[in-house]
Design a protein around this motif. Structure first.
Motif, PDB file in Angstrom:
ATOM      1  N   ARG A 112       0.829  -1.211  -0.189  1.00  0.00           N
ATOM      2  CA  ARG A 112      -0.078  -0.053   0.027  1.00  0.00           C
ATOM      3  C   ARG A 112       1.012   1.222  -0.053  1.00  0.00           C
ATOM      4  NH1 ARG A 112      -1.623  -3.245   3.840  1.00  0.00           N
ATOM      5  NH2 ARG A 112      -1.115  -1.927   5.592  1.00  0.00           N
ATOM      6  N   VAL A 113       0.381   2.227  -0.656  1.00  0.00           N
ATOM      7  CA  VAL A 113       1.268   3.439  -1.011  1.00  0.00           C
ATOM      8  C   VAL A 113       0.260   4.574  -0.301  1.00  0.00           C
ATOM      9  CG1 VAL A 113       2.423   5.216  -2.217  1.00  0.00           C
ATOM     10  CG2 VAL A 113       2.418   2.739  -2.869  1.00  0.00           C
ATOM     11  N   ARG A 114       0.604   4.989   0.852  1.00  0.00           N
ATOM     12  CA  ARG A 114      -0.160   5.923   1.302  1.00  0.00           C
ATOM     13  C   ARG A 114       0.381   7.523   1.427  1.00  0.00           C
ATOM     14  NH1 ARG A 114      -1.605   3.852   7.279  1.00  0.00           N
ATOM     15  NH2 ARG A 114      -0.822   6.058   7.600  1.00  0.00           N
ATOM     16  N   ALA A 115      -0.364   8.361   1.351  1.00  0.00           N
ATOM     17  CA  ALA A 115      -0.035   9.709   1.516  1.00  0.00           C
ATOM     18  C   ALA A 115      -0.355  10.685   2.496  1.00  0.00           C
ATOM     19  CB  ALA A 115      -0.653  10.544   0.151  1.00  0.00           C
ATOM     20  N   GLU A 116       0.334  11.333   2.996  1.00  0.00           N
ATOM     21  CA  GLU A 116       0.237  12.355   4.258  1.00  0.00           C
ATOM     22  C   GLU A 116       0.380  13.779   3.836  1.00  0.00           C
ATOM     23  OE1 GLU A 116       2.487  10.931   7.586  1.00  0.00           O
ATOM     24  OE2 GLU A 116       1.479   8.962   7.246  1.00  0.00           O
ATOM     25  N   GLY A 117      -0.453  14.664   3.819  1.00  0.00           N
ATOM     26  CA  GLY A 117      -0.035  16.279   3.776  1.00  0.00           C
ATOM     27  C   GLY A 117      -0.537  16.468   2.294  1.00  0.00           C
ATOM     28  N   ASP A 118       0.147  17.322   1.608  1.00  0.00           N
ATOM     29  CA  ASP A 118      -0.256  17.974   0.323  1.00  0.00           C
ATOM     30  C   ASP A 118       0.359  17.153  -0.617  1.00  0.00           C
ATOM     31  OD1 ASP A 118      -1.179  19.454  -1.838  1.00  0.00           O
ATOM     32  OD2 ASP A 118       0.287  20.972  -1.566  1.00  0.00           O
ATOM     33  N   ASP A 172       0.443  15.138  -4.429  1.00  0.00           N
ATOM     34  CA  ASP A 172      -0.576  15.026  -5.635  1.00  0.00           C
ATOM     35  C   ASP A 172      -0.515  13.429  -6.286  1.00  0.00           C
ATOM     36  OD1 ASP A 172       1.984  15.178  -6.579  1.00  0.00           O
ATOM     37  OD2 ASP A 172       1.689  16.732  -8.047  1.00  0.00           O
ATOM     38  N   ALA A 173      -1.388  13.306  -6.907  1.00  0.00           N
ATOM     39  CA  ALA A 173      -1.469  11.881  -7.601  1.00  0.00           C
ATOM     40  C   ALA A 173      -0.402  11.441  -8.646  1.00  0.00           C
ATOM     41  CB  ALA A 173      -2.773  11.794  -8.427  1.00  0.00           C
ATOM     42  N   GLU A 174       0.045  12.528  -9.195  1.00  0.00           N
ATOM     43  CA  GLU A 174       1.251  12.320  -9.968  1.00  0.00           C
ATOM     44  C   GLU A 174       2.590  11.969  -9.209  1.00  0.00           C
ATOM     45  OE1 GLU A 174       4.383  14.685 -12.739  1.00  0.00           O
ATOM     46  OE2 GLU A 174       1.955  15.410 -12.877  1.00  0.00           O
ATOM     47  N   ALA A 175       2.682  12.424  -8.286  1.00  0.00           N
ATOM     48  CA  ALA A 175       3.713  12.049  -7.219  1.00  0.00           C
ATOM     49  C   ALA A 175       3.759  10.529  -6.859  1.00  0.00           C
ATOM     50  CB  ALA A 175       3.947  13.118  -6.171  1.00  0.00           C
ATOM     51  N   LEU A 176       2.516  10.343  -6.340  1.00  0.00           N
ATOM     52  CA  LEU A 176       2.225   9.112  -5.806  1.00  0.00           C
ATOM     53  C   LEU A 176       2.304   7.840  -6.890  1.00  0.00           C
ATOM     54  CD1 LEU A 176      -0.962   9.249  -3.290  1.00  0.00           C
ATOM     55  CD2 LEU A 176       1.345   8.623  -2.912  1.00  0.00           C
ATOM     56  N   ALA A 177       1.801   8.295  -8.136  1.00  0.00           N
ATOM     57  CA  ALA A 177       2.097   7.215  -9.181  1.00  0.00           C
ATOM     58  C   ALA A 177       3.442   6.981  -9.559  1.00  0.00           C
ATOM     59  CB  ALA A 177       1.396   7.823 -10.521  1.00  0.00           C
ATOM     60  N   ARG A 208      11.357  -7.340  -9.013  1.00  0.00           N
ATOM     61  CA  ARG A 208      12.441  -8.201  -9.666  1.00  0.00           C
ATOM     62  C   ARG A 208      12.180  -9.737  -9.267  1.00  0.00           C
ATOM     63  NH1 ARG A 208      15.491  -5.049  -6.299  1.00  0.00           N
ATOM     64  NH2 ARG A 208      16.637  -6.916  -5.580  1.00  0.00           N
ATOM     65  N   PRO A 209      12.421 -10.493 -10.346  1.00  0.00           N
ATOM     66  CA  PRO A 209      12.379 -11.818 -10.034  1.00  0.00           C
ATOM     67  C   PRO A 209      13.368 -12.450  -9.379  1.00  0.00           C
ATOM     68  CG  PRO A 209      13.148 -11.630 -12.536  1.00  0.00           C
ATOM     69  CD  PRO A 209      12.897 -10.156 -11.876  1.00  0.00           C
ATOM     70  N   GLY A 210      13.004 -13.581  -8.559  1.00  0.00           N
ATOM     71  CA  GLY A 210      13.884 -14.117  -7.670  1.00  0.00           C
ATOM     72  C   GLY A 210      13.682 -13.691  -6.265  1.00  0.00           C
ATOM     73  N   LEU A 211      12.855 -12.651  -5.902  1.00  0.00           N
ATOM     74  CA  LEU A 211      12.532 -11.993  -4.565  1.00  0.00           C
ATOM     75  C   LEU A 211      11.335 -12.844  -3.998  1.00  0.00           C
ATOM     76  CD1 LEU A 211      12.835  -8.307  -4.920  1.00  0.00           C
ATOM     77  CD2 LEU A 211      14.232  -9.889  -3.913  1.00  0.00           C
ATOM     78  N   PRO A 212      11.280 -13.140  -2.794  1.00  0.00           N
ATOM     79  CA  PRO A 212       9.910 -13.629  -2.454  1.00  0.00           C
ATOM     80  C   PRO A 212       8.924 -12.555  -2.226  1.00  0.00           C
ATOM     81  CG  PRO A 212      11.637 -13.292  -0.477  1.00  0.00           C
ATOM     82  CD  PRO A 212      12.251 -12.772  -1.766  1.00  0.00           C
ATOM     83  N   PRO A 213       7.755 -13.108  -1.979  1.00  0.00           N
ATOM     84  CA  PRO A 213       6.403 -12.146  -2.212  1.00  0.00           C
ATOM     85  C   PRO A 213       6.709 -11.300  -1.066  1.00  0.00           C
ATOM     86  CG  PRO A 213       5.487 -14.469  -1.850  1.00  0.00           C
ATOM     87  CD  PRO A 213       7.130 -14.567  -1.688  1.00  0.00           C
ATOM     88  N   ALA A 214       6.241  -9.878  -1.321  1.00  0.00           N
ATOM     89  CA  ALA A 214       6.104  -8.605  -0.513  1.00  0.00           C
ATOM     90  C   ALA A 214       4.971  -8.223   0.025  1.00  0.00           C
ATOM     91  CB  ALA A 214       7.011  -7.591  -1.193  1.00  0.00           C
ATOM     92  N   SER A 215       4.916  -7.803   1.384  1.00  0.00           N
ATOM     93  CA  SER A 215       3.710  -7.101   1.771  1.00  0.00           C
ATOM     94  C   SER A 215       4.068  -6.060   2.619  1.00  0.00           C
ATOM     95  CB  SER A 215       2.830  -8.018   2.403  1.00  0.00           C
ATOM     96  OG  SER A 215       3.428  -8.498   3.520  1.00  0.00           O
ATOM     97  N   GLY A 216       3.408  -4.928   2.788  1.00  0.00           N
ATOM     98  CA  GLY A 216       3.806  -4.083   3.516  1.00  0.00           C
ATOM     99  C   GLY A 216       3.171  -2.655   3.015  1.00  0.00           C
ATOM    100  N   GLU A 217       3.897  -1.577   3.625  1.00  0.00           N
ATOM    101  CA  GLU A 217       3.261  -0.113   3.300  1.00  0.00           C
ATOM    102  C   GLU A 217       4.230   0.686   3.162  1.00  0.00           C
ATOM    103  OE1 GLU A 217      -0.027   1.699   5.961  1.00  0.00           O
ATOM    104  OE2 GLU A 217       1.847   2.179   6.952  1.00  0.00           O
ATOM    105  N   VAL A 218       4.184   1.826   2.271  1.00  0.00           N
ATOM    106  CA  VAL A 218       5.058   2.892   1.938  1.00  0.00           C
ATOM    107  C   VAL A 218       3.971   4.016   2.197  1.00  0.00           C
ATOM    108  CG1 VAL A 218       6.266   4.231   0.133  1.00  0.00           C
ATOM    109  CG2 VAL A 218       5.915   1.719   0.104  1.00  0.00           C
ATOM    110  N   ARG A 219       4.781   5.042   3.229  1.00  0.00           N
ATOM    111  CA  ARG A 219       4.108   6.190   3.435  1.00  0.00           C
ATOM    112  C   ARG A 219       5.039   7.433   3.020  1.00  0.00           C
ATOM    113  NH1 ARG A 219       5.105   3.349   7.453  1.00  0.00           N
ATOM    114  NH2 ARG A 219       6.605   4.660   8.327  1.00  0.00           N
ATOM    115  N   VAL A 220       4.321   8.290   2.062  1.00  0.00           N
ATOM    116  CA  VAL A 220       4.821   9.483   1.483  1.00  0.00           C
ATOM    117  C   VAL A 220       4.236  10.732   2.176  1.00  0.00           C
ATOM    118  CG1 VAL A 220       5.320  10.725  -0.785  1.00  0.00           C
ATOM    119  CG2 VAL A 220       5.208   8.199  -0.462  1.00  0.00           C
ATOM    120  N   ALA A 221       5.011  11.514   2.617  1.00  0.00           N
ATOM    121  CA  ALA A 221       4.636  12.820   3.298  1.00  0.00           C
ATOM    122  C   ALA A 221       5.340  14.100   2.911  1.00  0.00           C
ATOM    123  CB  ALA A 221       4.835  12.904   4.638  1.00  0.00           C
TER     124      ALA A 221
END
Length: 127
Positions: free
Chosen positions: A16-22, A24-29, A41-54
């Motif tokens: 999940r990519v979450r935004a905090e503050g101002d 915009d959608a282009e920056a999140l994309a 990348r191939p060879g990596l195990p399955p990933a789960s988690g969160e990215v917070r952008v502020a």
């Protein structure tokens, strides 16, 4: 050209990519694209988690863009932080740090399973 042609795989909805503050959608994309490149990348195990952008609301802050990630990569927890002056620089820095951290996490167990000396049939000491 598809993901199969380039050797990458699409990241699942577990990141999940979450935004905090101002932010915009282009920056999140752009951040999603860079995180997908680092974790797809191939060879990596399955990933789960969160990215917070502020983005800081104060105009006097030198590095107003910040990001933090907590990604579970197989059995390892990868935590990465970055701060930059613009959203694109932040996404690029985040991709570099995330790629390095996932590379270390993915190959950490490889060196632990190796023996210090080669076995006798490969020229090592005989017992």
């Amino acid at each position: 050209m598809t993901a199969r042609d380039t050797g990458t795989r699409e990241i699942t909805g577990d990141i999940r990519v979450r935004a905090e503050g101002d932010v915009d959608a282009e920056a999140l994309a752009y951040v999603r694209e860079k995180v997908g490149a680092a974790l797809g990348r191939p060879g990596l195990p399955p990933a789960s988690g969160e990215v917070r952008v502020a983005r800081a609301a104060a105009h006097h802050v030198g590095l107003p863009w910040s990001a933090g990630t907590e990604i579970r990569l197989g059995d390892d927890l990868v935590v990465v932080h970055a701060q930059e002056a613009s959203a694109r620089e932040l996404a690029d820095r985040l991709q570099d740090r995330l790629r390095a951290a996932t590379e270390r996490a993915a190959h950490r167990g490889d060196t632990a399973r190796r023996s210090a000396t080669p076995p006798p049939w490969r020229g090592g000491p005989e017992r």
